[in-house]
Scaffold this motif. Structure first.
Motif, PDB file in Angstrom:
ATOM      1  N   SER A  50     -27.464  17.480  41.364  1.00  0.00           N
ATOM      2  CA  SER A  50     -28.136  18.377  40.430  1.00  0.00           C
ATOM      3  C   SER A  50     -29.583  17.961  40.187  1.00  0.00           C
ATOM      4  O   SER A  50     -30.156  18.284  39.168  1.00  0.00           O
ATOM      5  N   THR A  51     -30.159  17.260  41.145  1.00  0.00           N
ATOM      6  CA  THR A  51     -31.544  16.801  40.983  1.00  0.00           C
ATOM      7  C   THR A  51     -32.573  17.870  41.348  1.00  0.00           C
ATOM      8  O   THR A  51     -33.685  17.837  40.853  1.00  0.00           O
ATOM      9  N   ASN A  52     -32.201  18.814  42.210  1.00  0.00           N
ATOM     10  CA  ASN A  52     -33.114  19.884  42.597  1.00  0.00           C
ATOM     11  C   ASN A  52     -32.973  21.032  41.588  1.00  0.00           C
ATOM     12  O   ASN A  52     -31.863  21.496  41.342  1.00  0.00           O
ATOM     13  N   PRO A  53     -34.058  21.515  41.005  1.00  0.00           N
ATOM     14  CA  PRO A  53     -33.948  22.565  39.984  1.00  0.00           C
ATOM     15  C   PRO A  53     -33.441  23.912  40.522  1.00  0.00           C
ATOM     16  O   PRO A  53     -33.035  24.770  39.741  1.00  0.00           O
ATOM     17  N   ASN A  54     -33.442  24.110  41.836  1.00  0.00           N
ATOM     18  CA  ASN A  54     -33.037  25.396  42.412  1.00  0.00           C
ATOM     19  C   ASN A  54     -31.735  25.330  43.202  1.00  0.00           C
ATOM     20  O   ASN A  54     -31.340  26.316  43.824  1.00  0.00           O
ATOM     21  N   TYR A  55     -31.074  24.188  43.173  1.00  0.00           N
ATOM     22  CA  TYR A  55     -29.932  23.970  44.063  1.00  0.00           C
ATOM     23  C   TYR A  55     -28.906  23.079  43.369  1.00  0.00           C
ATOM     24  O   TYR A  55     -29.273  22.125  42.675  1.00  0.00           O
TER      25      TYR A  55
END
Length: 132
Positions: free
Chosen positions: A87-92
């Protein structure tokens, strides 16, 4: 003092956006434990790449829901746990679950992408027999 308490309660009631985004993985894990294809399908994108055991294709939201429902009928789940989450990528988002069913143990991988309305939707769902 009362306005401060009211503000604190309001902030607790409405978690930050990041918390809500991370919770989709938790919510999906619960729905897998319940075998609730209808609730899971609410998070499907318009088309979903669905890989269930050795069946693989891109399906509409309605078709994917029916295929998932059939999987749950054949493999009633009784436990689901989160193995890994990204959950580190804001879009993925990515969630990997271990799902125990009456017929065996499965590894479920879910890929979610943020749409234009800032909502995470499932674009890929993979269910494989667990190799453990």
């Amino acid at each position: 003092m009362k306005p401060l308490l009211a503000l604190m309660l309001l902030l607790l009631h409405f978690p930050s956006n990041n918390t809500l985004q991370a919770d989709i993985i938790d919510d999906l894990s619960v729905q897998f434990k319940l075998g609730n294809s209808k609730e899971i399908a609410k998070s499907f994108a318009a088309s979903v790449e669905l890989i269930i055991i050795d069946q693989e294709d891109v399906y509409s939201k309605a078709q994917a829901e029916q295929i998932l429902k059939d999987f749950f009928v054949k493999n009633p789940p009784n436990k689901s746990s989160i193995i890994h989450r990204l959950s580190t990528n804001p879009n993925y988002r990515l969630g990997i679950f271990s799902v125990n069913t009456k017929t065996g143990k499965f590894r479920v991988t879910i890929t979610l992408k943020k749409n234009t309305a800032n909502i995470f939707l499932i674009t890929e769902l993979r269910i494989e027999p667990d190799k453990e």
